[in-house]
Design an enzyme around this catalytic site. Structure first.
Site, mmCIF file in Angstrom:
data_model
loop_
_atom_site.group_PDB
_atom_site.id
_atom_site.type_symbol
_atom_site.label_atom_id
_atom_site.label_comp_id
_atom_site.label_asym_id
_atom_site.label_seq_id
_atom_site.Cartn_x
_atom_site.Cartn_y
_atom_site.Cartn_z
ATOM 1 N N ASP A 1 0.821 -1.194 0.058
ATOM 2 C CA ASP A 1 -0.069 0.208 -0.134
ATOM 3 C C ASP A 1 0.751 1.356 0.102
ATOM 4 O O ASP A 1 0.235 2.170 0.562
ATOM 5 C CB ASP A 1 -0.941 -0.004 1.014
ATOM 6 C CG ASP A 1 -1.999 -1.222 1.146
ATOM 7 O OD1 ASP A 1 -1.863 -1.983 0.141
ATOM 8 O OD2 ASP A 1 -2.624 -1.367 2.193
ATOM 9 N N GLU B 1 -4.647 -0.936 -1.361
ATOM 10 C CA GLU B 1 -5.909 -0.939 -0.915
ATOM 11 C C GLU B 1 -7.033 0.037 -1.434
ATOM 12 O O GLU B 1 -6.667 1.370 -1.649
ATOM 13 C CB GLU B 1 -5.868 -0.400 0.790
ATOM 14 C CG GLU B 1 -7.009 -0.562 1.530
ATOM 15 C CD GLU B 1 -7.033 -0.353 2.880
ATOM 16 O OE1 GLU B 1 -6.204 -0.026 3.470
ATOM 17 O OE2 GLU B 1 -8.162 -0.158 3.580
ATOM 18 N N LYS C 1 -6.714 -4.798 -3.187
ATOM 19 C CA LYS C 1 -7.357 -5.480 -1.841
ATOM 20 C C LYS C 1 -8.349 -4.704 -1.088
ATOM 21 O O LYS C 1 -8.019 -3.514 -1.185
ATOM 22 C CB LYS C 1 -6.363 -5.966 -1.032
ATOM 23 C CG LYS C 1 -5.356 -4.886 -0.314
ATOM 24 C CD LYS C 1 -4.324 -5.403 0.228
ATOM 25 C CE LYS C 1 -3.490 -4.448 1.353
ATOM 26 N NZ LYS C 1 -4.241 -3.479 2.145
ATOM 27 N N LYS D 1 -7.639 -4.858 4.900
ATOM 28 C CA LYS D 1 -6.609 -4.510 5.379
ATOM 29 C C LYS D 1 -5.672 -5.791 4.931
ATOM 30 O O LYS D 1 -4.231 -5.500 4.657
ATOM 31 C CB LYS D 1 -6.424 -4.173 6.910
ATOM 32 C CG LYS D 1 -7.310 -3.291 7.215
ATOM 33 C CD LYS D 1 -7.077 -1.879 6.682
ATOM 34 C CE LYS D 1 -8.203 -0.998 7.209
ATOM 35 N NZ LYS D 1 -8.114 0.330 6.113
ATOM 36 N N THR E 1 0.551 0.616 6.800
ATOM 37 C CA THR E 1 1.204 0.970 7.745
ATOM 38 C C THR E 1 1.532 -0.253 8.656
ATOM 39 O O THR E 1 0.641 -1.192 8.180
ATOM 40 C CB THR E 1 0.449 1.923 8.640
ATOM 41 O OG1 THR E 1 -0.977 1.285 9.146
ATOM 42 C CG2 THR E 1 -0.247 3.171 7.945
ATOM 43 N N CYS F 1 -2.168 -2.479 7.712
ATOM 44 C CA CYS F 1 -2.185 -3.605 6.519
ATOM 45 C C CYS F 1 -0.972 -4.327 6.456
ATOM 46 O O CYS F 1 -0.793 -5.503 6.112
ATOM 47 C CB CYS F 1 -2.223 -2.759 5.399
ATOM 48 S SG CYS F 1 -3.856 -2.006 5.147
ATOM 49 N N GLN G 1 8.007 -14.556 21.392
ATOM 50 C CA GLN G 1 7.774 -15.916 21.530
ATOM 51 C C GLN G 1 8.476 -16.832 20.372
ATOM 52 O O GLN G 1 7.721 -17.691 19.704
ATOM 53 C CB GLN G 1 6.199 -16.101 21.384
ATOM 54 C CG GLN G 1 5.623 -15.429 22.566
ATOM 55 C CD GLN G 1 4.060 -15.571 22.160
ATOM 56 O OE1 GLN G 1 3.377 -16.357 22.717
ATOM 57 N NE2 GLN G 1 3.382 -14.360 22.049
HETATM 58 C C1 C5J Z 1 -3.086 0.565 5.616
HETATM 59 C C2 C5J Z 1 -4.870 1.719 6.589
HETATM 60 N N1 C5J Z 1 -2.457 0.394 4.163
HETATM 61 N N2 C5J Z 1 -3.865 2.088 7.569
HETATM 62 N N3 C5J Z 1 -4.180 0.993 5.656
HETATM 63 O O1 C5J Z 1 -2.340 0.149 6.660
HETATM 64 O O2 C5J Z 1 -6.182 2.021 6.750
#
Ligand code: C5J
Length: 228
Positions: free
Chosen positions: A28, A76, A133, A136, A162, A166, A206
């Site tokens: 994204d 996205e 897509k 997310k 981010t 996503c 973990q």
């Molecule tokens: C992504 C969002 N790409 N933060 N989308 O992380 O809405």
């Protein structure tokens, strides 16, 4: 076996002629998240945070292209009639612009609008996979898994934005499907620096429950040694 220096322990790369392949996934890196006037800014976020990783991701993209390793870009976005956007998603946020509204870069988070484009520095080349897509996660309502299978891809290197939304969602989806996932610490960013750090800690905790963490330089060195 060739490995990448990583946390919590070295990340194994598939051998050159093993039939298994490693791919770069760029999540994204769209104008809607990275430039003023898009979805990210409409939600009140400081988009400058995300801009700083563009050169690092561009460097990795160049390496993958030089080594002829596969690259996958995601975006996205929703169909113009928003039939793939759940009303609950559209209602979220407390912003002036919502998904589908017209903003300075066209309709927010709608496929084909200027804001939906990947930033020019990372523009996909012919032959690279571009996955649109609606969610997310990159696997939800897409054919990504079939496309990866068809290309023999077993190892995924995650970058993009981010980190905690996503990128992390896609990485967890991939981990559940059996992919070996590596997140590039300096190739991902969040509007919230502490969320990025928390995500990195979660991933490498973990015993690497969701995958591994490394840096762009470490990955580049290992890729050149293994596939150069
Ligand atoms: C992504 C969002 N790409 N933060 N989308 O992380 O809405």
């Amino acid at each position: 076996m060739n490995t990448v220096q990583a946390s919590p322990y070295p990340y194994p790369l598939p051998a050159k002629d093993s039939g298994n392949r490693v791919a770069l996934v760029i999540i994204d890196m769209q104008r809607d998240f990275i430039e003023p006037g898009g979805f990210g800014a409409a939600l009140g976020n400081k988009v400058e945070y995300l801009q700083k990783i563009v050169p690092t991701v561009a460097g990795l993209l160049k390496t993958f292209r030089e080594l002829r390793l596969p690259v996958i870009h995601t975006r996205e976005g929703h169909r113009p009639d928003l039939s793939d956007c759940p009303p609950a998603k559209k209602r979220r946020g407390n912003s002036t612009f919502r998904i589908g509204d017209r903003g300075p870069m066209g309709r927010i988070l709608v496929l084909g609008e200027p804001g939906n484009d990947i930033v020019p520095e990372l523009r996909p080349e012919d032959g690279e996979l571009v996955i649109d897509k609606p969610g997310k996660g990159a696997f939800y309502a897409t054919d990504l898994q079939e496309r990866l299978k068809g290309l023999g891809i077993t190892h995924l290197i995650f970058t993009g934005v981010t980190t905690e939304v996503c990128v992390q969602t896609s990485m967890r989806e991939a981990n559940d499907r059996g992919y070996e996932c590596l997140l590039i610490e300096d190739g991902t960013e969040s509007y919230f620096p502490d969320f990025k750090q928390a995500t990195i800690r979660m991933i490498q905790s973990q015993g690497g429950i969701v995958g591994w963490i490394t840096t762009a330089d470490r990955l580049t060195d290992s890729l050149r040694q293994t596939y150069g």
